[in-house]
Design an enzyme around this catalytic site. Structure first.
Site, PDB file in Angstrom:
ATOM      1  N   VAL A  47      54.039  20.366  57.965  1.00  0.00           N
ATOM      2  CA  VAL A  47      55.505  20.393  57.920  1.00  0.00           C
ATOM      3  C   VAL A  47      56.005  21.676  58.559  1.00  0.00           C
ATOM      4  CG1 VAL A  47      57.511  20.396  56.406  1.00  0.00           C
ATOM      5  CG2 VAL A  47      55.544  18.947  55.873  1.00  0.00           C
ATOM      6  N   THR A  68      52.112  23.311  54.736  1.00  0.00           N
ATOM      7  CA  THR A  68      53.170  23.995  55.453  1.00  0.00           C
ATOM      8  C   THR A  68      52.664  24.408  56.827  1.00  0.00           C
ATOM      9  OG1 THR A  68      52.564  26.263  54.840  1.00  0.00           O
ATOM     10  CG2 THR A  68      53.913  25.024  53.262  1.00  0.00           C
ATOM     11  N   ASP A  69      53.575  24.691  57.737  1.00  0.00           N
ATOM     12  CA  ASP A  69      53.200  25.439  58.928  1.00  0.00           C
ATOM     13  C   ASP A  69      53.050  26.902  58.499  1.00  0.00           C
ATOM     14  OD1 ASP A  69      52.672  26.181  61.544  1.00  0.00           O
ATOM     15  OD2 ASP A  69      54.385  25.122  62.396  1.00  0.00           O
ATOM     16  N   ALA A  70      52.703  27.765  59.424  1.00  0.00           N
ATOM     17  CA  ALA A  70      52.453  29.169  59.101  1.00  0.00           C
ATOM     18  C   ALA A  70      53.671  29.799  58.421  1.00  0.00           C
ATOM     19  CB  ALA A  70      52.099  29.939  60.365  1.00  0.00           C
ATOM     20  N   THR A  71      53.474  30.335  57.229  1.00  0.00           N
ATOM     21  CA  THR A  71      54.609  30.837  56.454  1.00  0.00           C
ATOM     22  C   THR A  71      55.064  32.253  56.805  1.00  0.00           C
ATOM     23  OG1 THR A  71      53.170  31.598  54.655  1.00  0.00           O
ATOM     24  CG2 THR A  71      54.026  29.331  54.516  1.00  0.00           C
TER      25      THR A  71
END
Length: 562
Positions: free
Chosen positions: A235, A281-284
């Site tokens: 996401v 998640t994508d990279a936070t």
């Protein structure tokens, strides 16, 4: 409750028993740790033991490194982790996504330009077989964003272009290759990038489609990949306002990225699209995530909203503390934590990691690395390049070129990337081997030497630009920047009516918007040696151009076609 017998897990009773037994044996600290997939920065055992493994992580990703070192690092991690790890890599363009000596098969837009589904399958097969050889089991690919906006600085050649039907078709073929290599895919970046002109690395991006438009495009793609059994979806920090407001029943006061949106994760992805697999998640560390709320709250809220794994960290120990505190405060409920663990362990079981651990085969032996850049993969990469390179226009009828007519070549590379030196040197040597006398543009010389028209015409027979403006995060644009001196833009193509000029783009396919005056323009989509080799064959007239435009290289501007 998560149904682990259903798609995409399809677990047997014995596999489900492993999931349940593993959960029962886990402490709270281990359960919290499973939610994390950090990025690894070192292969030193002390770092791996006391910084990475001490947090009981569920997965990890390393950037590209030397293959044998990466394999050894992955082996150490698997041998010293109580629960098998998901080991990820950005396998978007080939085995080079994890190993420096892996095959650079081609960017996804290069594959799209072949209009050949077999090439998409080969991309998945080669990427995942070589990734698997170094110990990876999770491909952060394919990218299913749609490149609708030519100004977008981050989607571009990472996509299969602007046709949703082709995007879905080729993404499924990539997955077919990955499935054969027992590699999980992470379809990305939900709910879909490529609509606006910003990069989620530096702000929250926006998919501005209506619900009806989204259903017919991005929604159709995600539904197709879900129906095809994708184990995970990544996401993005991307807002989808129309759906978010529809499900919340109110107009949002500010942009909420999908990574923190129950409306997009639970209502749209889980309920409407029926996705039962793992959401990460994508990279936070991206600003698109960080700017939404305080990190202390954002970290547990991502899981509470519906994500199962948390990708990368500003600081792993601090994020771990934030996550645990979020659970203790009730932001993450017991039910939500158990669901996330079911899907994390369920994906591990679906990949057979628990069985591979018992067999000692989580990471292949050293000889498995022989598949990297094997002759078969090189031959396939050459064939893909041959099918992909696209002649966008040649209105001056320059091609083919020859040393008899275009002996003296002025060659310039545009872009400021580490790959510049190799690309320029490689292409120059190729031209010289054909009999051309090549002069490389060097701005230092041109500061004092500003040739008049007569001098220029007497010096060169042909000018070739190599566009090497690669996709890179944290950029507001990936367009051309010219060198200017005293207002005299001496590397700008002011000379198009004096001498023939050719532009070869090895990355961004939209450069015509900045050089409409150049009458011969070629898109190669990737800066691999294979594309450079095949470009020489084509401009010399020994091979026809076969590629088809996977996007509109004229950016909707008629004057660019002249």
């Amino acid at each position: 409750m998560v149904n682990l017998k259903a798609a995409p897990f399809y677990l047997q009773d014995e596999d489900i028993q492993w999931v349940e037994q593993t959960k029962k044996q886990m402490t709270l600290d281990e359960k919290i740790g499973q939610l994390f997939c950090p990025i690894g920065y070192s292969s030193e055992p002390d770092y791996l033991d006391h910084f990475i493994l001490a947090h009981h992580i569920g997965g990890i990703l390393y950037r590209c490194g030397e293959a044998s070192e990466m394999q050894q690092t992955h082996r150490y991690l698997q041998e010293h982790s109580r629960i098998p790890l998901l080991i990820a890599a950005n396998l978007e363009a080939g085995g080079n996504g994890i190993a420096e000596n892996g095959t650079y098969f081609g960017k996804q837009m290069q594959i799209a330009a072949t209009d050949n589904d077999e090439q998409a399958y080969r991309l998945g097969k080669i990427s995942c077989s070589e990734g698997g050889a170094v110990g990876c089991n999770w491909a952060f690919a394919p990218v299913v964003d749609i490149d609708y906006n030519w100004r977008n600085p981050i989607t571009n050649v990472r996509t299969y272009g602007n046709d949703p039907e082709r995007v879905l078709r080729m993404a499924k073929e990539f997955k077919r290759g990955a499935d054969e290599e027992q590699m999980a895919v992470a379809v990305k970046h939900f709910p879909g990038d490529g609509m606006d002109e910003v990069d989620q690395h530096i702000l929250t991006s926006v998919n501005s489609m209506s619900r009806k438009e989204w259903d017919a495009t991005y929604g159709k793609i995600y539904q197709g990949m879900i129906d095809d059994g994708s184990l995970s979806i990544m996401v993005g920090h991307i807002a989808l306002p129309d759906y978010q407001e529809f499900y919340s029943g109110k107009k949002e006061e500010r942009l909420i990225p999908a990574t923190l949106s129950k409306e997009l994760l639970q209502n749209l992805l889980r309920e409407k699209l029926g996705f039962n697999g793992l959401i990460c998640t994508d990279a936070t560390p991206m600003v698109g995530f960080c700017c939404a709320m305080k990190r202390e709250l954002a970290v547990p809220t991502a899981i509470a909203s519906g994500c199962d794994m948390f990708l990368f960290n500003k600081d792993l120990h601090e994020d771990y503390e934030f996550m645990k505190a979020g659970y203790e405060k009730g932001i993450i409920t017991d039910e939500r934590l158990e669901e996330a663990l079911d899907r994390i362990l369920g994906m591990k079981a679906a990949l057979g990691l628990h069985k591979k651990r018992e067999a000692g085969t989580l990471v292949p032996p050293q000889e498995a690395l022989e598949i990297l850049q094997c002759q078969e993969h090189i031959a396939m990469a050459q064939e893909c390049a041959d099918e992909a390179i696209t002649l966008v226009k040649d209105t001056q009828q320059l091609l083919p070129i020859s040393p008899e007519r275009h002996k003296r070549v002025l060659l310039e590379i545009l872009g400021d990337f580490p790959s510049n030196e190799h690309v320029l040197t490689y292409f120059k040597e190729k031209l010289e081997a054909e009999g051309f006398a090549v002069t490389v543009y060097e701005k230092e010389n041109f500061e004092t030497f500003k040739p008049d028209t007569r001098t220029f015409n007497a010096s060169y027979d042909l000018v070739i630009y190599l566009g090497n403006v690669e996709n890179a995060s944290n950029k507001t644009t990936n367009r051309i920047n010219w060198y200017t001196f005293w207002g005299n833009g001496n590397n700008v193509p002011w000379f198009v009516e004096e001498k023939p000029v050719m532009f070869i783009s090895l990355a961004n396919p939209y450069h015509l918007v900045d050089v409409p005056m150049i009458k011969t323009y070629i898109n190669g989509y990737s800066n691999s040696d294979y594309v450079l080799d095949q470009t020489i064959e084509k401009i010399m007239g020994r091979s026809p151009f076969k590629g088809v435009n996977p996007i509109d290289p004229f950016c909707g501007k008629e004057y660019l076609t002249y």
